[in-house]
Design a protein around this motif. Structure first.
Motif, PDB file in Angstrom:
ATOM      1  N   GLU A   1      12.755 -16.941   5.582  1.00 35.70           N
ATOM      2  CA  GLU A   1      11.757 -15.870   5.625  1.00 35.70           C
ATOM      3  C   GLU A   1      10.366 -16.403   5.306  1.00 35.70           C
ATOM      4  O   GLU A   1       9.360 -15.947   5.868  1.00 35.70           O
TER       5      GLU A   1
ATOM      6  N   THR B   1      11.824 -14.582   9.943  1.00 37.37           N
ATOM      7  CA  THR B   1      10.832 -13.511   9.972  1.00 37.37           C
ATOM      8  C   THR B   1       9.727 -13.859  10.971  1.00 37.37           C
ATOM      9  O   THR B   1       9.885 -14.750  11.795  1.00 37.37           O
ATOM     10  N   SER B   2       8.605 -13.179  10.862  1.00 36.40           N
ATOM     11  CA  SER B   2       7.512 -13.387  11.804  1.00 36.40           C
ATOM     12  C   SER B   2       6.887 -14.771  11.647  1.00 36.40           C
ATOM     13  O   SER B   2       6.820 -15.324  10.553  1.00 36.40           O
ATOM     14  N   THR B   3       6.422 -15.310  12.776  1.00 37.55           N
ATOM     15  CA  THR B   3       5.752 -16.604  12.768  1.00 37.55           C
ATOM     16  C   THR B   3       4.502 -16.557  11.895  1.00 37.55           C
ATOM     17  O   THR B   3       4.191 -17.526  11.196  1.00 37.55           O
TER      18      THR B   3
ATOM     19  N   LYS C   1       3.964 -14.848   9.149  1.00 38.51           N
ATOM     20  CA  LYS C   1       4.298 -14.948   7.734  1.00 38.51           C
ATOM     21  C   LYS C   1       4.642 -16.394   7.366  1.00 38.51           C
ATOM     22  O   LYS C   1       4.244 -16.884   6.305  1.00 38.51           O
TER      23      LYS C   1
END
Length: 305
Positions: free
Chosen positions: A238, A268-270, A272
């Motif tokens: 994450e 998770t998102s790139t 973040k």
């Protein structure tokens, strides 16, 4: 006390498993690395691991006599009416069955293939007791199965479930033989565990190899295991993605973590990940400028090389 290290590796974990093995080789004194997986996955793994690491391939399809993944799926469908978690249960049975491997040592450390070690830790105290990281809680269904299959009540307040556990081979072999003795005639110990889950109407959280072994150990040898708390993290993916570097390692080490897991489900998102990796770099150079934590920086660099 000498010991071997056992990893049960899904083919999709081979890249993070390379980092895991490197961290274990760097910080621990394991004699041999036994990797339970498929032949193709082991070949791909071996090409990426330092050739000086003593890797031993254990075929997941032949480790348990007459019981491979297809048999687990079939048995679960017959006993429980569903088999969607067959892979998860199968890898637990494999980590038990490796105790019967002719080359495994008297002690073996089961370690999750997606979990990186961040500092040296000990697994035996001065008196020879086995050290482990206790966890809170524990699913009641696990203890219900232990009672049903072995006739043993829950022995301790904490849980043995963790990313790793040191196993005494002789005791695991004893557990397997006990299951065989309690199983109906002509039923294997693996089928017996699945049969017990079916009787208890469990499917999602029906069995834990660590909980079963740990409570079996506590029942027969009350003081064999000694709790030793470690600071750990599970959501590595994450924050750092699936490719942590020396900056991430240093940040984790500096904050007192002993190990961290990188599970695909935590990705998770790139954005973040980029944000957190930038934080790690700032953190690293901040202490480099101060001239502090040289030993930790050295360890972080060695892990990432």
């Amino acid at each position: 006390m000498t010991y071997d290290i056992v990893l049960c590796m899904h083919p999709s974990h081979k890249n993070i498993a390379v980092k895991t093995i490197k961290s274990l080789q760097y910080f621990l004194d394991g004699q041999k690395f036994f990797v339970i997986t498929s032949q193709d996955a082991f070949t791909a793994l071996k090409e990426k691991v330092d050739r000086n690491v003593p890797l031993y391939f254990v075929d997941e399809n032949t480790l348990i006599e007459d019981f491979d993944l297809s048999e687990v799926k079939k048995a679960m469908l017959e006993e429980m009416g569903r088999n969607d978690r067959a892979n998860w249960y199968f890898q637990q049975y494999l980590k038990m069955a490796v105790a019967l491997h002719p080359e495994i040592g008297d002690y073996y450390l089961i370690w999750d293939s997606d979990t990186l070690l961040l500092r040296r830790i000990e697994f035996f105290d001065e008196s020879g007791k086995i050290l482990f990281n206790p966890m809170k809680g524990g699913s009641q269904s696990y203890f219900d199965l232990i009672k049903d299959a072995l006739g043993i009540e829950r022995q301790v307040e904490y849980s043995f479930i963790n990313e790793h556990l040191m196993i005494k081979k002789a005791l695991m072999v004893d557990l397997i033989h006990t299951l065989e003795e309690k199983a109906p005639e002509n039923m294997s110990w693996v089928r017996y565990l699945i049969h017990s889950m079916g009787r208890q109407k469990f499917s999602y959280l029906g069995f834990s190899e660590f909980e079963t072994y740990g409570n079996f150990a506590a029942y027969h040898h009350k003081d064999m295991y000694k709790p030793r708390v470690l600071k750990t993290a599970r959501a590595g993916a994450e924050f750092f993605g699936m490719n942590p570097d020396k900056y991430d390692y240093f940040r984790l080490m500096r904050n007192g973590y002993s190990l961290i897991s990188f599970e695909f489900r935590h990705r998770t998102s790139t954005f973040k990940v980029i944000k957190e990796k930038m934080k790690s770099r700032v953190y690293y150079y901040k202490y480099q400028v101060k001239g502090e934590n040289k030993a930790l920086r050295h360890n972080a660099i060695q892990m990432s090389n």
